[in-house]
Design a protein around this motif. Sequence first.
Motif, PDB file in Angstrom:
ATOM      1  N   ILE A 110       0.822  -1.200   0.000  1.00 55.29           N
ATOM      2  CA  ILE A 110       0.000   0.000   0.000  1.00 55.29           C
ATOM      3  C   ILE A 110       0.855   1.248   0.000  1.00 55.29           C
ATOM      4  CG2 ILE A 110      -1.599   1.342   1.444  1.00 55.29           C
ATOM      5  CD1 ILE A 110      -2.992  -1.268   2.158  1.00 55.29           C
ATOM      6  N   GLN A 111       1.896   1.259   0.779  1.00 52.57           N
ATOM      7  CA  GLN A 111       2.761   2.437   0.825  1.00 52.57           C
ATOM      8  C   GLN A 111       3.458   2.679  -0.520  1.00 52.57           C
ATOM      9  OE1 GLN A 111       2.812   4.621   3.449  1.00 52.57           O
ATOM     10  NE2 GLN A 111       1.115   3.293   4.063  1.00 52.57           N
ATOM     11  N   THR A 112       3.863   1.597  -1.183  1.00 56.01           N
ATOM     12  CA  THR A 112       4.513   1.742  -2.493  1.00 56.01           C
ATOM     13  C   THR A 112       3.511   2.155  -3.560  1.00 56.01           C
ATOM     14  OG1 THR A 112       6.161   0.067  -1.927  1.00 56.01           O
ATOM     15  CG2 THR A 112       5.834   0.536  -4.262  1.00 56.01           C
ATOM     16  N   TYR A 113       2.336   1.540  -3.544  1.00 50.36           N
ATOM     17  CA  TYR A 113       1.341   1.750  -4.593  1.00 50.36           C
ATOM     18  C   TYR A 113       0.696   3.127  -4.504  1.00 50.36           C
ATOM     19  CZ  TYR A 113      -2.494   0.499  -7.751  1.00 50.36           C
ATOM     20  OH  TYR A 113      -3.377   0.450  -8.799  1.00 50.36           O
ATOM     21  N   PHE A 114       0.342   3.531  -3.288  1.00 47.67           N
ATOM     22  CA  PHE A 114      -0.425   4.765  -3.124  1.00 47.67           C
ATOM     23  C   PHE A 114       0.411   5.978  -2.734  1.00 47.67           C
ATOM     24  CE2 PHE A 114      -3.790   1.561  -2.327  1.00 47.67           C
ATOM     25  CZ  PHE A 114      -4.724   1.991  -3.255  1.00 47.67           C
ATOM     26  N   ARG A 115       1.584   5.761  -2.120  1.00 47.98           N
ATOM     27  CA  ARG A 115       2.306   6.890  -1.551  1.00 47.98           C
ATOM     28  C   ARG A 115       3.458   7.369  -2.417  1.00 47.98           C
ATOM     29  NH1 ARG A 115      -1.135   8.788   2.088  1.00 47.98           N
ATOM     30  NH2 ARG A 115       0.566  10.041   2.925  1.00 47.98           N
ATOM     31  N   GLY A 116       3.556   6.831  -3.649  1.00 46.21           N
ATOM     32  CA  GLY A 116       4.537   7.356  -4.599  1.00 46.21           C
ATOM     33  C   GLY A 116       4.086   8.692  -5.135  1.00 46.21           C
ATOM     34  N   GLY A 117       4.925   9.297  -5.988  1.00 46.35           N
ATOM     35  CA  GLY A 117       4.618  10.629  -6.508  1.00 46.35           C
ATOM     36  C   GLY A 117       3.298  10.683  -7.246  1.00 46.35           C
ATOM     37  N   ARG A 118       3.037   9.707  -8.115  1.00 50.18           N
ATOM     38  CA  ARG A 118       1.794   9.709  -8.888  1.00 50.18           C
ATOM     39  C   ARG A 118       0.587   9.505  -7.988  1.00 50.18           C
ATOM     40  NH1 ARG A 118      -1.013   5.836 -12.131  1.00 50.18           N
ATOM     41  NH2 ARG A 118      -2.133   6.850 -13.826  1.00 50.18           N
ATOM     42  N   GLY A 119       0.743   8.607  -7.009  1.00 49.36           N
ATOM     43  CA  GLY A 119      -0.350   8.363  -6.087  1.00 49.36           C
ATOM     44  C   GLY A 119      -0.683   9.587  -5.253  1.00 49.36           C
ATOM     45  N   LEU A 120       0.344  10.291  -4.787  1.00 52.06           N
ATOM     46  CA  LEU A 120       0.108  11.480  -3.973  1.00 52.06           C
ATOM     47  C   LEU A 120      -0.574  12.578  -4.778  1.00 52.06           C
ATOM     48  CD1 LEU A 120       3.453  11.601  -1.952  1.00 52.06           C
ATOM     49  CD2 LEU A 120       1.188  10.947  -1.109  1.00 52.06           C
ATOM     50  N   ARG A 121      -0.203  12.689  -6.075  1.00 49.33           N
ATOM     51  CA  ARG A 121      -0.867  13.689  -6.916  1.00 49.33           C
ATOM     52  C   ARG A 121      -2.338  13.331  -7.122  1.00 49.33           C
ATOM     53  NH1 ARG A 121       4.081  13.342  -9.631  1.00 49.33           N
ATOM     54  NH2 ARG A 121       3.215  11.907 -11.172  1.00 49.33           N
ATOM     55  N   ALA A 122      -2.595  12.054  -7.367  1.00 51.35           N
ATOM     56  CA  ALA A 122      -3.972  11.626  -7.585  1.00 51.35           C
ATOM     57  C   ALA A 122      -4.808  11.802  -6.325  1.00 51.35           C
ATOM     58  CB  ALA A 122      -4.002  10.165  -8.043  1.00 51.35           C
ATOM     59  N   MET A 123      -4.187  11.665  -5.165  1.00 47.62           N
ATOM     60  CA  MET A 123      -4.906  11.747  -3.895  1.00 47.62           C
ATOM     61  C   MET A 123      -5.300  13.172  -3.542  1.00 47.62           C
ATOM     62  SD  MET A 123      -2.743   9.018  -1.613  1.00 47.62           S
ATOM     63  CE  MET A 123      -3.255   9.775  -0.072  1.00 47.62           C
ATOM     64  N   GLU A 124      -4.837  14.155  -4.296  1.00 48.46           N
ATOM     65  CA  GLU A 124      -5.173  15.541  -3.980  1.00 48.46           C
ATOM     66  C   GLU A 124      -6.662  15.818  -4.083  1.00 48.46           C
ATOM     67  OE1 GLU A 124      -2.767  17.942  -6.491  1.00 48.46           O
ATOM     68  OE2 GLU A 124      -0.896  17.468  -5.454  1.00 48.46           O
ATOM     69  N   VAL A 125      -7.396  14.977  -4.828  1.00 43.78           N
ATOM     70  CA  VAL A 125      -8.837  15.181  -4.986  1.00 43.78           C
ATOM     71  C   VAL A 125      -9.620  14.607  -3.808  1.00 43.78           C
ATOM     72  CG1 VAL A 125      -8.600  15.078  -7.491  1.00 43.78           C
ATOM     73  CG2 VAL A 125      -9.223  13.003  -6.242  1.00 43.78           C
ATOM     74  N   LEU A 126      -8.967  13.873  -2.913  1.00 40.78           N
ATOM     75  CA  LEU A 126      -9.667  13.188  -1.830  1.00 40.78           C
ATOM     76  C   LEU A 126      -9.844  14.101  -0.624  1.00 40.78           C
ATOM     77  CD1 LEU A 126      -7.809   9.762  -1.915  1.00 40.78           C
ATOM     78  CD2 LEU A 126     -10.011  10.327  -2.950  1.00 40.78           C
ATOM     79  N   PRO A 127     -10.888  13.825   0.201  1.00 39.63           N
ATOM     80  CA  PRO A 127     -11.046  14.566   1.459  1.00 39.63           C
ATOM     81  C   PRO A 127      -9.813  14.394   2.328  1.00 39.63           C
ATOM     82  CG  PRO A 127     -13.010  13.269   0.971  1.00 39.63           C
ATOM     83  CD  PRO A 127     -11.957  12.835  -0.004  1.00 39.63           C
ATOM     84  N   GLN A 128      -9.447  15.451   3.040  1.00 38.37           N
ATOM     85  CA  GLN A 128      -8.223  15.412   3.836  1.00 38.37           C
ATOM     86  C   GLN A 128      -8.404  14.717   5.181  1.00 38.37           C
ATOM     87  OE1 GLN A 128      -5.149  16.380   2.760  1.00 38.37           O
ATOM     88  NE2 GLN A 128      -6.247  16.570   0.817  1.00 38.37           N
ATOM     89  N   SER A 129      -9.634  14.668   5.680  1.00 40.13           N
ATOM     90  CA  SER A 129      -9.856  14.124   7.027  1.00 40.13           C
ATOM     91  C   SER A 129     -10.325  12.684   6.960  1.00 40.13           C
ATOM     92  CB  SER A 129     -10.895  14.968   7.768  1.00 40.13           C
ATOM     93  OG  SER A 129     -12.139  14.930   7.088  1.00 40.13           O
ATOM     94  N   LEU A 130     -10.029  11.934   7.983  1.00 40.47           N
ATOM     95  CA  LEU A 130     -10.489  10.553   8.139  1.00 40.47           C
ATOM     96  C   LEU A 130     -11.009  10.387   9.553  1.00 40.47           C
ATOM     97  CD1 LEU A 130     -10.688   7.615   7.096  1.00 40.47           C
ATOM     98  CD2 LEU A 130      -8.409   7.238   8.040  1.00 40.47           C
ATOM     99  N   ASP A 131     -12.265  10.009   9.668  1.00 41.96           N
ATOM    100  CA  ASP A 131     -12.880   9.824  10.981  1.00 41.96           C
ATOM    101  C   ASP A 131     -12.275   8.589  11.649  1.00 41.96           C
ATOM    102  OD1 ASP A 131     -14.421   9.467  13.180  1.00 41.96           O
ATOM    103  OD2 ASP A 131     -16.355   9.482  12.129  1.00 41.96           O
ATOM    104  N   PRO A 132     -11.557   8.749  12.757  1.00 43.24           N
ATOM    105  CA  PRO A 132     -10.926   7.587  13.405  1.00 43.24           C
ATOM    106  C   PRO A 132     -11.930   6.550  13.878  1.00 43.24           C
ATOM    107  CG  PRO A 132     -10.797   9.537  14.813  1.00 43.24           C
ATOM    108  CD  PRO A 132     -11.288  10.003  13.475  1.00 43.24           C
ATOM    109  N   GLN A 133     -13.213   6.947  14.058  1.00 42.81           N
ATOM    110  CA  GLN A 133     -14.213   5.976  14.477  1.00 42.81           C
ATOM    111  C   GLN A 133     -14.557   4.998  13.365  1.00 42.81           C
ATOM    112  OE1 GLN A 133     -17.571   8.170  15.961  1.00 42.81           O
ATOM    113  NE2 GLN A 133     -16.546   8.698  17.872  1.00 42.81           N
ATOM    114  N   GLN A 134     -14.152   5.294  12.134  1.00 43.29           N
ATOM    115  CA  GLN A 134     -14.431   4.405  11.016  1.00 43.29           C
ATOM    116  C   GLN A 134     -13.352   3.340  10.847  1.00 43.29           C
ATOM    117  OE1 GLN A 134     -14.968   7.081   7.679  1.00 43.29           O
ATOM    118  NE2 GLN A 134     -17.169   7.011   7.934  1.00 43.29           N
ATOM    119  N   MET A 135     -12.328   3.374  11.668  1.00 43.83           N
ATOM    120  CA  MET A 135     -11.249   2.408  11.546  1.00 43.83           C
ATOM    121  C   MET A 135     -11.515   1.214  12.452  1.00 43.83           C
ATOM    122  SD  MET A 135      -7.781   4.682  11.173  1.00 43.83           S
ATOM    123  CE  MET A 135      -7.915   5.486  12.753  1.00 43.83           C
ATOM    124  N   ILE A 136     -11.503   0.017  11.856  1.00 48.76           N
ATOM    125  CA  ILE A 136     -11.795  -1.207  12.609  1.00 48.76           C
ATOM    126  C   ILE A 136     -10.684  -2.211  12.354  1.00 48.76           C
ATOM    127  CG2 ILE A 136     -13.457  -3.053  12.985  1.00 48.76           C
ATOM    128  CD1 ILE A 136     -15.576  -1.219  11.752  1.00 48.76           C
TER     129      ILE A 136
END
Length: 283
Positions: free
Chosen positions: A246-272
């Motif tokens: 996951i870190q290699t696939y999503f956190r590379g340069g292209r992945g980080l650019r693509a992620m700019e469209v995503l909401p910045q916050s993550l509700d910790p209560q949604q993590m299970i």
Amino acid sequence: MDTLSPTPAIEHVIEIEHLRTQFGRTVIHDDLNLQIRRGEIFSIVGGSGSGKTVLMRQMLGLEVPKGGIIKVFGEDIHAPKLHHVEHLRRRSGMLFQHGALYSALNVIENVAQPLRELGDLPESLIMDIAYLKLHMSGIGFEHAKKMPSDLSGGMIKRIALARAIALDPELLFLDEPTAGLDPDSSDSFVSLIQSLHQLLSLTVVMVTHDLDTLFALSSRIGVIADRKMIAVGSARGVTQVDHPFIQTYFRGGRGLRAMEVLPQSLDPQQMINTASGAKHYGK
């Protein structure tokens, strides 16, 4: 007189339990579990050879796993002597990676083919439905008589999509829907999928390597690694999972650019945390 209560809607269109996929000595999936909700766009990602397309084919009933259960619309599609598999397939549509149009059939005949396979529709109705699906997919009627060899890659994708929705499916499978398209055509096709998803109330299962398409369309994402579904959840959620793939696939340069469209916050209560150690985001 007894009355029948209405059948409750199936919350999970697809349920996979303890799936094992094996070819010879090669194990592709081992104890893979997954639930896909009605009405969502669920995307499957994973490395080369992780069995993404194989998993999709198993959901369609085209391949039988070594072990485990796959339920589609509440039915175990690989159960012995199941008589409803063909009916279940008719409730599904499939867009193949390169369109897979019949080269000997023109555009309208390609779209009409699934309707003809039903064997009980008048020809006039078949043509009306085929033209309607072309229109819904953004293809003008002037292209109806063209052959696949005369079409651009973007047009082939749209016509293949028109064929995939010809039978008004509830469940639509997309295998690399934007592969081979230029950026403008890709964006346009993504918009088309979004509009059809809403218009037809589709549940969509998608395999894609394209991060822009993945983040633009997905309600949830499932990540296959180590022969299992290691994370399931929102796009922002799965990228937070501490796993090398996951870190290699999503956190590379292209992945980080693509992620700019995503909401910045993550509700910790949604993590299970699951028993297997994988993280699932979103209930």
